[in-house]
Design an enzyme around this catalytic site. Structure first.
Site, short mmCIF file in Angstrom:
data_model
loop_
_atom_site.label_atom_id
_atom_site.label_comp_id
_atom_site.label_asym_id
_atom_site.label_seq_id
_atom_site.Cartn_x
_atom_site.Cartn_y
_atom_site.Cartn_z
N CYS A 38 2.99 22.08 -57.69
CA CYS A 38 2.85 20.69 -58.11
C CYS A 38 2.94 20.44 -59.68
O CYS A 38 2.38 21.21 -60.51
CB CYS A 38 1.37 20.36 -57.61
SG CYS A 38 0.83 18.98 -58.63
N GLU A 39 4.01 19.54 -59.87
CA GLU A 39 4.16 19.39 -61.20
C GLU A 39 3.12 18.89 -62.08
O GLU A 39 3.22 18.74 -63.42
CB GLU A 39 5.70 18.84 -61.42
CG GLU A 39 5.60 17.33 -60.95
CD GLU A 39 6.93 16.69 -61.39
OE1 GLU A 39 8.09 17.36 -61.28
OE2 GLU A 39 7.02 15.39 -61.65
N HIS A 40 2.27 18.31 -61.22
CA HIS A 40 1.01 17.36 -62.20
C HIS A 40 -0.01 18.39 -62.36
O HIS A 40 -0.57 18.20 -63.31
CB HIS A 40 0.39 16.48 -61.19
CG HIS A 40 1.44 15.26 -60.96
ND1 HIS A 40 1.41 14.43 -60.06
CD2 HIS A 40 2.42 14.62 -61.89
CE1 HIS A 40 2.25 13.26 -60.00
NE2 HIS A 40 3.05 13.73 -61.12
N HIS A 41 -0.30 19.51 -61.84
CA HIS A 41 -1.46 20.27 -61.77
C HIS A 41 -1.10 21.67 -61.99
O HIS A 41 -1.84 22.58 -62.44
CB HIS A 41 -2.34 20.29 -61.10
CG HIS A 41 -2.95 18.88 -60.78
ND1 HIS A 41 -2.47 17.98 -59.95
CD2 HIS A 41 -3.91 18.29 -61.44
CE1 HIS A 41 -3.02 16.82 -59.96
NE2 HIS A 41 -4.17 16.99 -60.76
N CYS A 72 -4.50 21.38 -55.73
CA CYS A 72 -4.86 20.43 -56.51
C CYS A 72 -5.97 19.21 -55.94
O CYS A 72 -6.76 18.46 -56.52
CB CYS A 72 -3.86 19.69 -57.54
SG CYS A 72 -2.77 18.89 -56.59
N HIS A 74 -2.21 20.80 -50.74
CA HIS A 74 -2.14 20.95 -52.26
C HIS A 74 -3.39 21.44 -52.66
O HIS A 74 -4.55 20.94 -52.61
CB HIS A 74 -1.92 19.38 -52.71
CG HIS A 74 -0.31 18.87 -52.45
ND1 HIS A 74 0.53 18.45 -53.26
CD2 HIS A 74 -0.05 18.43 -51.08
CE1 HIS A 74 1.66 18.03 -52.76
NE2 HIS A 74 1.36 18.04 -51.48
N GLN A 82 5.96 16.62 -53.67
CA GLN A 82 6.18 16.73 -52.06
C GLN A 82 7.46 15.86 -51.78
O GLN A 82 8.19 15.97 -51.12
CB GLN A 82 5.06 16.84 -51.33
CG GLN A 82 5.41 17.21 -50.04
CD GLN A 82 4.14 17.28 -49.13
OE1 GLN A 82 3.28 17.44 -49.36
NE2 GLN A 82 4.44 17.01 -47.78
ZN ZN Z 1 -1.25 18.21 -58.02
#
Ligand code: ZN
Length: 185
Positions: free
Chosen positions: A76-79, A147, A145, A117
């Site tokens: 995941c590119e956010h976390h 995260c 996920h 995703q």
């Molecule tokens: Zn994430």
């Protein structure tokens, strides 16, 4: 191009940032280990599925081709935490098909990048449309996920489902229903 030295420096800073002793035995090789791991799990950034999807076989007449339960692991590119699950891919050939392992290879190329995703789902569908030129594509991904499950709302096992259609699948709801029936939903 992956810069392992930069990753090593960054991981050292990160460890210091969380208050760790970067010299202690368990951590001294961690920056290098992560640099080598990232080289593998982000290898897709420099790849395209073009080669895999270019080896096609001619077919006279073919209905829907479906490959379900393609296991994938992405990040995941956010976390920068993993999300992983299964991809289900269907297409309607227009005179040519690819070997089934090539669909899994296509998923892997895009999964081995920093991802969302929704974007991963769209990239798989677009790659098939671009390189294989079928009459239509439908892609469904279901994933857990980390995260979401190891922090924040903490819902272990919660599945995020993403779906996209192209061509004939977008126009024809009977085809979509056939997809759901074939994957057993
Ligand atoms: Zn994430």
């Amino acid at each position: 191009m992956i810069d392992k030295e930069k990753i090593r420096q960054a991981v050292t800073l990160l460890l210091e940032g969380i208050g760790e002793d970067v010299e202690r035995e368990g951590l001294c090789e961690t920056p290098d280990r992560i640099a080598r791991m990232y080289e593998e799990i982000f290898a897709g950034l420099e790849q395209t599925p073009k080669e895999a999807l270019s080896k096609t076989f001619v077919v006279e007449e073919a209905g829907m081709v479906l490959q379900k339960d393609i296991v994938f692991y992405s990040t995941c590119e956010h976390h920068l935490l993993p999300f992983y699950g299964k991809a289900h891919i269907a297409y309607i050939p227009d005179g040519k098909v690819v070997g089934l392992s090539k669909l899994a290879r296509t998923v892997e190329v895009y999964a081995r990048r920093l991802q969302l995703q929704e974007q991963l789902t769209a990239q798989i569908a677009d790659a098939l449309m671009e390189y294989l030129r079928p009459k239509g594509v439908m892609v469904m991904l279901e994933a857990e996920h980390m995260c979401m499950t190891m922090r924040g709302v903490k819902k272990p096992g919660a599945q995020t489902v993403t779906l996209t259609t192209r061509g004939a699948f977008s126009e024809n709801h009977d085809l979509q229903e056939e997809f759901w029936r074939m994957i057993g939903r």
